[in-house]
Design an enzyme around this catalytic site. Structure first.
Site, mmCIF file in Angstrom:
data_model
loop_
_atom_site.group_PDB
_atom_site.id
_atom_site.type_symbol
_atom_site.label_atom_id
_atom_site.label_comp_id
_atom_site.label_asym_id
_atom_site.label_seq_id
_atom_site.Cartn_x
_atom_site.Cartn_y
_atom_site.Cartn_z
ATOM 1 N N ASP A 245 0.844 -1.198 0.000
ATOM 2 C CA ASP A 245 0.000 0.000 0.000
ATOM 3 C C ASP A 245 0.880 1.249 0.000
ATOM 4 O OD1 ASP A 245 -2.360 1.621 0.318
ATOM 5 O OD2 ASP A 245 -1.827 1.824 2.433
ATOM 6 N N ASP A 249 2.110 3.861 -3.480
ATOM 7 C CA ASP A 249 1.859 5.309 -3.550
ATOM 8 C C ASP A 249 3.167 6.062 -3.799
ATOM 9 O OD1 ASP A 249 -0.903 5.201 -3.099
ATOM 10 O OD2 ASP A 249 -0.845 6.856 -1.660
HETATM 11 C C1 IPM Z 1 -5.398 1.475 -1.954
HETATM 12 C C2 IPM Z 1 -6.112 2.320 -0.946
HETATM 13 C C3 IPM Z 1 -6.953 1.419 -0.058
HETATM 14 C C4 IPM Z 1 -5.999 0.484 0.659
HETATM 15 C C5 IPM Z 1 -7.861 2.147 0.941
HETATM 16 C C6 IPM Z 1 -8.763 3.143 0.261
HETATM 17 C C7 IPM Z 1 -8.672 1.173 1.766
HETATM 18 O O1 IPM Z 1 -5.209 3.087 -0.223
HETATM 19 O O2 IPM Z 1 -6.069 0.817 -2.771
HETATM 20 O O3 IPM Z 1 -4.162 1.471 -1.954
HETATM 21 O O4 IPM Z 1 -5.461 0.832 1.721
HETATM 22 O O5 IPM Z 1 -5.792 -0.628 0.169
HETATM 23 MG MG MG Z 2 -3.220 2.960 -0.904
#
Ligand code: IPM
Ligand code: MG
Length: 354
Positions: A245, A249
């Site tokens: 996660d 990002d």
């Molecule tokens: C992602 C998002 C989700 C996650 C959230 C919105 C629950 O950040 O798809 O990476 O944490 O998996």
């Molecule tokens: Mg995420």
């Protein structure tokens, strides 16, 4: 192709409708596509009182593939956790056993200057992050709140991975590496966490089946650092849910804009949920400003992974490239002084180029 469309919240409806135009175009060419429409996240809560309602569950289970916009928004921030839009997303991932999340981070040469890193660090960047999506601390039990021995309230969550869960995601990692540059980096925190010690053992044992793949291991803190120091050292990264996660990002920023990156979440039979990795951007929702490219590229992944239509995936991806080459830019990828176009004009250009 039985495809469920879930526009979701915020900018979701605007960007998904541009991607749907691409599907409509394929239909006019004779492709057998059947579209169904449903709700997920806040939009589902508004209509059905639940972020992943039964009506959507039925449609999702019946579909071959799902195209999702994005979920979430300030309007839903005060709801109890079980009713929040994010729970819809977590719910559909778990319900459909979409354990393999593929998040490519690649840089289009035209956007090298939009990255927050120097062009020479990111030029030619092409990383595939494979994130486990249905286990880890995201779903581990027990979790919640309790009173500790000192009489204080504490919150707690549980991280765990079973050997079989590690094996099936590691296999996706090795197989993906075999189709690319044959380098796989497994990211964990094996210097601290028991879960990670097992993770590393299982991945290492599996590497005997893939002698051509060069396997390396990296602690997640170091991986976060290496991604901004020398990102091109990576080919395929495989990691658990929470580390993936965070790292995905981070990696998205290398590619210039989070508005460019698609993702696929697959089960064991190539059924998949496809979505842009960006969020619902409530600040620009409904203003015709959002970049539809990540959603359109998610469609390309759908054609490639669920339907095995590499030809259509290639057409979509080269359409995106030609639109970028022509200098068309939504606000998120425009450099200072460059003219900015809106979501629908970008959609027009994409449909024409594809
Ligand atoms: C992602 C998002 C989700 C996650 C959230 C919105 C629950 O950040 O798809 O990476 O944490 O998996
Ligand atoms: Mg995420």
């Amino acid at each position: 192709m039985n495809i469920l469309i879930l526009p979701g919240d915020g900018i979701g409806p605007e960007i998904v409708s541009q991607a749907t135009r691409v599907l409509e175009k394929f239909k006019t060419e004779g492709l057998s596509i059947q579209l169904t429409h449903g709700h997920l996240g806040g939009a589902a809560y508004d209509v059905h009182g639940h972020p992943y309602p039964e009506a959507t569950q039925k449609l999702a289970r019946a579909a071959d593939a799902i195209l999702l916009g994005c979920v979430g928004g300030p309007k839903y921030d005060t709801l109890p956790r079980a009713m929040r839009p994010e729970q819809g997303l977590l719910g559909i991932r778990k319900d459909l056993s979409l354990f393999a999340n593929l998040r490519p981070a690649m840089l289009y040469p035209e956007l090298a200057a939009s990255s927050s890193l120097k062009p020479e660090i990111v030029a030619g960047l092409d990383i595939m992050i494979i994130r486990e999506l249905t286990g880890d601390i995201y779903f581990g039990q027990p979790r919640g709140r309790r009173t500790n021995a000192a009489g204080e309230t504490e919150g707690f969550d549980t991280m765990h991975y079973a050997t079989s869960e590690i094996e099936r995601i590691a296999r996706v990692g090795f197989e993906t590496a075999m189709k690319r540059n044959k380098r796989l980096c497994s990211v964990d925190k094996a210097n601290v966490l028991d879960t990670s010690i097992l993770w590393r053992e299982v991945v290492t044992a599996m590497s005997a089946q893939y002698p051509e793949v060069a396997l390396s291991h990296m602690y997640v803190d170091n991986a976060a650092m290496q991604l901004v120091r020398a990102p091109k050292q990576f080919d395929v990264i495989v990691t658990g849910n929470i580390f993936g996660d965070i790292l995905s990002d981070e990696a998205s920023m290398l590619a210039g804009s989070i508005g460019m990156l698609p993702s696929a979440s697959l089960d064991a039979n190539q059924k998949g949920l496809y979505e842009p990795i960006h969020g619902s951007a409530p600040d620009i929702a409904g203003q015709n400003k959002a970049n539809p490219i990540a959603t359109v590229l998610s469609l390309a992944m759908m054609m490639r992974y669920t339907f095995g239509r590499t030809d259509l995936a290639d057409r979509i991806e080269s359409g995106v490239r030609s639109v970028l080459k022509a200098g068309l830019r939504t606000g998120d990828i425009a450099m200072a002084g460059e003219p900015i176009i809106g979501t629908s004009v970008m959609g027009d250009a994409l449909v024409a180029a594809i």
